[in-house]
Design a protein around this motif. Structure first.
Motif, PDB file in Angstrom:
ATOM      1  N   THR A  85      34.465  61.645  99.974  1.00 57.79           N
ATOM      2  CA  THR A  85      35.550  61.742  98.991  1.00 57.79           C
ATOM      3  C   THR A  85      35.111  62.601  97.810  1.00 57.79           C
ATOM      4  N   LEU A  86      33.898  62.369  97.332  1.00 59.71           N
ATOM      5  CA  LEU A  86      33.383  63.166  96.214  1.00 59.71           C
ATOM      6  C   LEU A  86      33.183  64.623  96.608  1.00 59.71           C
ATOM      7  N   ARG A  87      32.721  64.826  97.835  1.00 63.86           N
ATOM      8  CA  ARG A  87      32.422  66.184  98.307  1.00 63.86           C
ATOM      9  C   ARG A  87      33.693  66.944  98.660  1.00 63.86           C
ATOM     10  N   GLN A  88      34.528  66.343  99.491  1.00 55.17           N
ATOM     11  CA  GLN A  88      35.707  67.051  99.991  1.00 55.17           C
ATOM     12  C   GLN A  88      36.912  66.908  99.067  1.00 55.17           C
ATOM     13  N   GLY A  89      37.025  65.766  98.382  1.00 55.10           N
ATOM     14  CA  GLY A  89      38.172  65.535  97.506  1.00 55.10           C
ATOM     15  C   GLY A  89      38.011  66.126  96.117  1.00 55.10           C
ATOM     16  N   TYR A  90      36.772  66.048  95.598  1.00 49.85           N
ATOM     17  CA  TYR A  90      36.507  66.543  94.248  1.00 49.85           C
ATOM     18  C   TYR A  90      35.639  67.790  94.233  1.00 49.85           C
ATOM     19  N   HIS A  91      35.158  68.215  95.394  1.00 44.35           N
ATOM     20  CA  HIS A  91      34.355  69.428  95.535  1.00 44.35           C
ATOM     21  C   HIS A  91      33.089  69.401  94.682  1.00 44.35           C
ATOM     22  N   LEU A  92      32.472  68.232  94.587  1.00 45.02           N
ATOM     23  CA  LEU A  92      31.246  68.106  93.812  1.00 45.02           C
ATOM     24  C   LEU A  92      30.047  68.584  94.623  1.00 45.02           C
ATOM     25  N   PRO A  93      29.077  69.213  93.963  1.00 41.94           N
ATOM     26  CA  PRO A  93      27.854  69.600  94.669  1.00 41.94           C
ATOM     27  C   PRO A  93      27.016  68.357  95.004  1.00 41.94           C
ATOM     28  N   LEU A  94      26.152  68.492  95.995  1.00 38.32           N
ATOM     29  CA  LEU A  94      25.361  67.349  96.460  1.00 38.32           C
ATOM     30  C   LEU A  94      24.480  66.757  95.361  1.00 38.32           C
ATOM     31  N   LYS A  95      23.897  67.588  94.515  1.00 40.96           N
ATOM     32  CA  LYS A  95      23.048  67.078  93.425  1.00 40.96           C
ATOM     33  C   LYS A  95      23.866  66.212  92.465  1.00 40.96           C
TER      34      LYS A  95
END
Length: 116
Positions: A85-95
């Motif tokens: 959700t954080l990665r695909q929904g909010y486009h946050l980097p892994l760090k």
């Protein structure tokens, strides 16, 4: 357990009023469940990356019979849903996801999933 069996298992437990417990899922079944239930696309390679000792976003899989990687449902599933959700929904980097999960209480993960 394959996704259909897993859903039936948890439904039976719920009907009996028993605690749901945990079950092992093979990698392909976990990926299928993530797509079917959460709508998340995830490759086996990306799953391995998320559970690598370098990133440590997801606990490593349990080795079954010495060579099959199995994940614990619902523990790994829930954690992956938050990460995806954080990665695909909010486009946050892994760090950023790493740092957020280090400081964000696990009992509040539903806020991320509900996008609040």
């Amino acid at each position: 357990m394959i996704p259909r069996q897993l859903l039936d298992h948890f439904a039976q437990k719920k009907d009996k009023g028993a605690p749901p417990g945990r079950v092992l899922m093979e990698t392909a079944d976990l990926i299928e469940m993530l797509e079917a239930v959460g709508g998340f696309k995830l490759t086996k390679r990306l799953l391995q990356t998320y559970s690598s000792p370098t990133l440590k976003l997801v606990p490593p899989p349990i080795q079954k019979n010495g060579h099959k990687a199995c994940y614990v449902f619902p523990d790994h599933f829930d954690r992956l849903c938050v990460i995806l959700t954080l990665r695909q929904g909010y486009h946050l980097p892994l760090k950023a996801i790493q740092q957020l999960l280090e400081h964000f209480p696990a009992e509040a993960n539903h806020l991320i999933m509900e996008r609040k």
